[in-house]
Design a protein around this motif. Structure first.
Motif, PDB file in Angstrom:
ATOM      1  N   ARG A  98     -62.123 -81.215  -0.935  1.00 27.15           N
ATOM      2  CA  ARG A  98     -60.985 -81.936  -1.533  1.00 27.15           C
ATOM      3  C   ARG A  98     -60.046 -80.947  -2.228  1.00 27.15           C
ATOM      4  NH1 ARG A  98     -59.427 -87.368  -3.634  1.00 27.15           N
ATOM      5  NH2 ARG A  98     -61.294 -88.120  -2.570  1.00 27.15           N
ATOM      6  N   ASN A  99     -60.596 -79.959  -2.921  1.00 24.94           N
ATOM      7  CA  ASN A  99     -59.766 -78.950  -3.583  1.00 24.94           C
ATOM      8  C   ASN A  99     -58.905 -78.198  -2.571  1.00 24.94           C
ATOM      9  OD1 ASN A  99     -60.874 -79.620  -6.058  1.00 24.94           O
ATOM     10  ND2 ASN A  99     -62.366 -77.947  -6.051  1.00 24.94           N
ATOM     11  N   SER A 168     -58.262 -90.371  11.783  1.00 23.20           N
ATOM     12  CA  SER A 168     -57.646 -89.348  10.942  1.00 23.20           C
ATOM     13  C   SER A 168     -58.400 -89.190   9.633  1.00 23.20           C
ATOM     14  CB  SER A 168     -56.182 -89.720  10.664  1.00 23.20           C
ATOM     15  OG  SER A 168     -55.592 -88.803   9.756  1.00 23.20           O
ATOM     16  N   TRP A 169     -58.752 -90.323   9.033  1.00 23.24           N
ATOM     17  CA  TRP A 169     -59.460 -90.271   7.758  1.00 23.24           C
ATOM     18  C   TRP A 169     -60.864 -89.695   7.941  1.00 23.24           C
ATOM     19  CZ3 TRP A 169     -57.414 -90.802   3.131  1.00 23.24           C
ATOM     20  CH2 TRP A 169     -58.258 -90.921   2.028  1.00 23.24           C
ATOM     21  N   GLU A 170     -61.531 -90.065   9.027  1.00 22.37           N
ATOM     22  CA  GLU A 170     -62.881 -89.581   9.284  1.00 22.37           C
ATOM     23  C   GLU A 170     -62.890 -88.078   9.505  1.00 22.37           C
ATOM     24  OE1 GLU A 170     -66.654 -90.499  12.282  1.00 22.37           O
ATOM     25  OE2 GLU A 170     -64.796 -91.668  12.418  1.00 22.37           O
ATOM     26  N   GLY A 171     -61.841 -87.566  10.156  1.00 18.12           N
ATOM     27  CA  GLY A 171     -61.791 -86.145  10.449  1.00 18.12           C
ATOM     28  C   GLY A 171     -61.285 -85.294   9.304  1.00 18.12           C
ATOM     29  N   MET A 172     -60.804 -85.933   8.257  1.00 15.95           N
ATOM     30  CA  MET A 172     -60.206 -85.206   7.142  1.00 15.95           C
ATOM     31  C   MET A 172     -61.259 -84.481   6.297  1.00 15.95           C
ATOM     32  SD  MET A 172     -57.617 -86.731   4.242  1.00 15.95           S
ATOM     33  CE  MET A 172     -56.621 -87.525   5.526  1.00 15.95           C
ATOM     34  N   PHE A 173     -62.387 -85.159   6.051  1.00 15.70           N
ATOM     35  CA  PHE A 173     -63.434 -84.600   5.191  1.00 15.70           C
ATOM     36  C   PHE A 173     -64.811 -84.800   5.821  1.00 15.70           C
ATOM     37  CE2 PHE A 173     -60.185 -86.103   2.036  1.00 15.70           C
ATOM     38  CZ  PHE A 173     -59.758 -84.848   1.629  1.00 15.70           C
ATOM     39  N   THR A 174     -65.723 -83.922   5.463  1.00 11.38           N
ATOM     40  CA  THR A 174     -67.103 -84.031   5.933  1.00 11.38           C
ATOM     41  C   THR A 174     -67.963 -84.834   4.971  1.00 11.38           C
ATOM     42  OG1 THR A 174     -66.914 -81.876   7.021  1.00 11.38           O
ATOM     43  CG2 THR A 174     -69.142 -82.722   6.644  1.00 11.38           C
ATOM     44  N   HIS A 175     -67.685 -84.700   3.670  1.00 10.27           N
ATOM     45  CA  HIS A 175     -68.513 -85.341   2.647  1.00 10.27           C
ATOM     46  C   HIS A 175     -67.655 -86.198   1.713  1.00 10.27           C
ATOM     47  CE1 HIS A 175     -71.909 -82.936   3.924  1.00 10.27           C
ATOM     48  NE2 HIS A 175     -71.191 -81.837   3.779  1.00 10.27           N
ATOM     49  N   TYR A 176     -66.770 -86.989   2.288  1.00 12.88           N
ATOM     50  CA  TYR A 176     -65.843 -87.782   1.470  1.00 12.88           C
ATOM     51  C   TYR A 176     -66.568 -88.794   0.589  1.00 12.88           C
ATOM     52  CZ  TYR A 176     -62.603 -91.422   0.087  1.00 12.88           C
ATOM     53  OH  TYR A 176     -61.906 -92.340  -0.653  1.00 12.88           O
ATOM     54  N   VAL A 177     -66.116 -88.869  -0.667  1.00 13.49           N
ATOM     55  CA  VAL A 177     -66.434 -89.980  -1.561  1.00 13.49           C
ATOM     56  C   VAL A 177     -65.154 -90.283  -2.337  1.00 13.49           C
ATOM     57  CG1 VAL A 177     -68.912 -89.566  -1.835  1.00 13.49           C
ATOM     58  CG2 VAL A 177     -67.285 -88.396  -3.344  1.00 13.49           C
ATOM     59  N   LEU A 179     -62.680 -90.604  -5.280  1.00 14.58           N
ATOM     60  CA  LEU A 179     -62.571 -89.974  -6.596  1.00 14.58           C
ATOM     61  C   LEU A 179     -61.476 -90.692  -7.377  1.00 14.58           C
ATOM     62  CD1 LEU A 179     -62.841 -86.187  -5.653  1.00 14.58           C
ATOM     63  CD2 LEU A 179     -64.668 -87.800  -6.244  1.00 14.58           C
ATOM     64  N   ARG A 180     -61.885 -91.663  -8.160  1.00 11.85           N
ATOM     65  CA  ARG A 180     -60.944 -92.456  -8.947  1.00 11.85           C
ATOM     66  C   ARG A 180     -61.468 -92.584 -10.366  1.00 11.85           C
ATOM     67  NH1 ARG A 180     -62.120 -96.671  -5.005  1.00 11.85           N
ATOM     68  NH2 ARG A 180     -61.232 -96.053  -2.999  1.00 11.85           N
ATOM     69  N   ILE A 206     -53.820 -88.982  -0.984  1.00 11.93           N
ATOM     70  CA  ILE A 206     -54.512 -88.112  -1.924  1.00 11.93           C
ATOM     71  C   ILE A 206     -53.506 -87.135  -2.515  1.00 11.93           C
ATOM     72  CG2 ILE A 206     -56.246 -86.292  -2.134  1.00 11.93           C
ATOM     73  CD1 ILE A 206     -57.828 -87.686   0.046  1.00 11.93           C
ATOM     74  N   THR A 207     -53.343 -87.187  -3.823  1.00 16.56           N
ATOM     75  CA  THR A 207     -52.371 -86.310  -4.488  1.00 16.56           C
ATOM     76  C   THR A 207     -53.027 -85.317  -5.426  1.00 16.56           C
ATOM     77  OG1 THR A 207     -52.068 -87.941  -6.257  1.00 16.56           O
ATOM     78  CG2 THR A 207     -50.554 -88.056  -4.376  1.00 16.56           C
ATOM     79  N   GLY A 208     -54.325 -85.438  -5.647  1.00 17.66           N
ATOM     80  CA  GLY A 208     -55.021 -84.505  -6.524  1.00 17.66           C
ATOM     81  C   GLY A 208     -55.161 -85.041  -7.941  1.00 17.66           C
ATOM     82  N   ARG A 209     -56.158 -84.512  -8.666  1.00 16.54           N
ATOM     83  CA  ARG A 209     -56.405 -84.932 -10.037  1.00 16.54           C
ATOM     84  C   ARG A 209     -56.990 -83.749 -10.806  1.00 16.54           C
ATOM     85  NH1 ARG A 209     -59.607 -89.702 -10.296  1.00 16.54           N
ATOM     86  NH2 ARG A 209     -60.082 -89.104 -12.435  1.00 16.54           N
ATOM     87  N   ARG A 210     -56.750 -83.750 -12.119  1.00 11.68           N
ATOM     88  CA  ARG A 210     -57.332 -82.715 -12.979  1.00 11.68           C
ATOM     89  C   ARG A 210     -58.514 -83.243 -13.770  1.00 11.68           C
ATOM     90  NH1 ARG A 210     -51.819 -81.281 -13.001  1.00 11.68           N
ATOM     91  NH2 ARG A 210     -51.489 -79.103 -12.378  1.00 11.68           N
ATOM     92  N   SER A 211     -58.522 -84.536 -14.069  1.00 16.97           N
ATOM     93  CA  SER A 211     -59.626 -85.124 -14.812  1.00 16.97           C
ATOM     94  C   SER A 211     -60.794 -85.418 -13.887  1.00 16.97           C
ATOM     95  CB  SER A 211     -59.175 -86.407 -15.514  1.00 16.97           C
ATOM     96  OG  SER A 211     -58.776 -87.374 -14.543  1.00 16.97           O
ATOM     97  N   LYS A 212     -61.987 -85.507 -14.466  1.00 17.58           N
ATOM     98  CA  LYS A 212     -63.166 -85.834 -13.682  1.00 17.58           C
ATOM     99  C   LYS A 212     -63.094 -87.278 -13.164  1.00 17.58           C
ATOM    100  CE  LYS A 212     -66.081 -82.260 -13.896  1.00 17.58           C
ATOM    101  NZ  LYS A 212     -65.147 -81.251 -14.403  1.00 17.58           N
ATOM    102  N   ALA A 213     -63.495 -87.476 -11.927  1.00 15.08           N
ATOM    103  CA  ALA A 213     -63.595 -88.828 -11.375  1.00 15.08           C
ATOM    104  C   ALA A 213     -64.795 -89.524 -12.008  1.00 15.08           C
ATOM    105  CB  ALA A 213     -63.746 -88.775  -9.871  1.00 15.08           C
ATOM    106  N   LYS A 214     -64.725 -90.843 -12.090  1.00 11.03           N
ATOM    107  CA  LYS A 214     -65.769 -91.609 -12.754  1.00 11.03           C
ATOM    108  C   LYS A 214     -66.383 -92.641 -11.804  1.00 11.03           C
ATOM    109  CE  LYS A 214     -65.055 -89.499 -16.609  1.00 11.03           C
ATOM    110  NZ  LYS A 214     -66.056 -88.569 -17.156  1.00 11.03           N
ATOM    111  N   GLN A 215     -67.651 -92.942 -12.028  1.00 11.24           N
ATOM    112  CA  GLN A 215     -68.351 -94.068 -11.401  1.00 11.24           C
ATOM    113  C   GLN A 215     -68.141 -94.120  -9.887  1.00 11.24           C
ATOM    114  OE1 GLN A 215     -66.352 -96.615 -14.249  1.00 11.24           O
ATOM    115  NE2 GLN A 215     -68.339 -97.278 -15.042  1.00 11.24           N
ATOM    116  N   ILE A 216     -68.480 -93.045  -9.241  1.00 13.84           N
ATOM    117  CA  ILE A 216     -68.249 -92.908  -7.808  1.00 13.84           C
ATOM    118  C   ILE A 216     -69.027 -93.961  -7.019  1.00 13.84           C
ATOM    119  CG2 ILE A 216     -68.706 -91.410  -5.829  1.00 13.84           C
ATOM    120  CD1 ILE A 216     -68.001 -89.031  -7.657  1.00 13.84           C
ATOM    121  N   ILE A 217     -70.274 -94.194  -7.378  1.00 11.60           N
ATOM    122  CA  ILE A 217     -71.074 -95.167  -6.630  1.00 11.60           C
ATOM    123  C   ILE A 217     -70.494 -96.571  -6.791  1.00 11.60           C
ATOM    124  CG2 ILE A 217     -73.350 -96.236  -6.418  1.00 11.60           C
ATOM    125  CD1 ILE A 217     -74.546 -93.542  -7.265  1.00 11.60           C
ATOM    126  N   GLU A 218     -70.075 -96.917  -8.009  1.00 10.75           N
ATOM    127  CA  GLU A 218     -69.452 -98.224  -8.231  1.00 10.75           C
ATOM    128  C   GLU A 218     -68.188 -98.381  -7.394  1.00 10.75           C
ATOM    129  OE1 GLU A 218     -71.594 -97.307 -12.166  1.00 10.75           O
ATOM    130  OE2 GLU A 218     -70.631 -96.220 -10.520  1.00 10.75           O
TER     131      GLU A 218
END
Length: 245
Positions: A98-99, A168-177, A179-180, A206-218
């Motif tokens: 993602r970075n 397109s979305w599937e090919g963008m990342f290998t380990h996507y989750v 991040l919100r 996807i525009t990027g973020r500086r803060s940590k993403a929260k509650q990924i599983i939720e």
């Protein structure tokens, strides 16, 4: 005129029912009026019947998925892990890709576009390997990836995204989750929306973020429930369009 049908006015009793018991009573009366006046109403275009099916189907889908979630939570606990352990692991697995993706679009977010630096991610992954927990963490991560893929498939099969968008979305990342989320804020609700409004982009840029993403599983779980709800609404509106045409 042929093809034109008169709809009955709602009486006081029907208005009360509309307000208190069945907000789609007008739909039912419209379908009945067209049928009584010789119009062709069938399963293909009976949008009131489609709306009734919507509630039953979405409820059953969410109940079944809810059981999957419960089983997942128990499995994580049985392995001596916490949901936070798994969430942090999948975050770290996704962070570097993602970075790199965000860095291609934004010069000011080199190596930080996921909210977790490459160094932080490497530290988490190395610790998982050294502790011997990586196989267990990866086992549970695979279940989350399976849910994400399943949600995308629900959206594709129900016309919420195109095949090109899905690929397109599937090919963008290998380990996507996803991040919100922001510090101190809970994930948003199930997003059923008002009535049957299905407007809105299904996947956000996807525009990027500086803060940590929260509650990924939720977030992963809520994405699935939202997909079921939006797919159901979309089917009802397609049926309405068939009725109107």
């Amino acid at each position: 005129d042929e093809g034109q049908f008169e709809l009955p006015e709602l009486g006081p009793g029907s208005r009360a029912q509309l307000a208190l018991q069945d907000r789609y009573n007008r739909w039912k009366q419209a379908v009945q009026a067209v049928r009584e006046q010789g119009g062709n109403v069938n399963e293909y275009n009976d949008f009131y019947l489609a709306e009734e099916r919507y509630w039953g189907r979405v409820g059953a889908q969410n109940e079944a998925f809810g059981q999957e979630v419960e089983d997942f939570v128990e499995a994580v606990k049985k392995d001596g892990l916490t949901l936070q352990d798994v969430a942090e692991y999948v975050y770290a697995k996704h962070a570097a890709e993602r970075n790199a993706y965000v860095a291609k679009m934004r010069d000011d977010m080199e190596g930080t576009g996921s909210g977790m630096t490459d160094e932080e991610a490497d530290s988490i992954l190395i610790a998982a390997e050294q502790s011997g927990l990586e196989p267990l963490l990866m086992k549970h991560a695979e279940k989350l990836y399976e849910w994400i893929d399943g949600t995308r498939q629900v959206m594709l099969e129900n016309g919420l995204i195109s095949e090109a968008e899905a690929n397109s979305w599937e090919g963008m990342f290998t380990h996507y989750v996803p991040l919100r989320g922001l510090e101190g804020k809970e994930p948003q609700g199930k997003g059923t929306g008002a009535g049957f409004n299905i407007k809105g982009k299904e996947s956000k840029q996807i525009t990027g973020r500086r803060s940590k993403a929260k509650q990924i599983i939720e977030q992963i779980v809520q994405d699935r429930t939202k997909a079921y709800i939006r797919a159901g609404k979309n089917e009802v509106l397609r049926t309405f369009l068939n009725f109107a045409l």
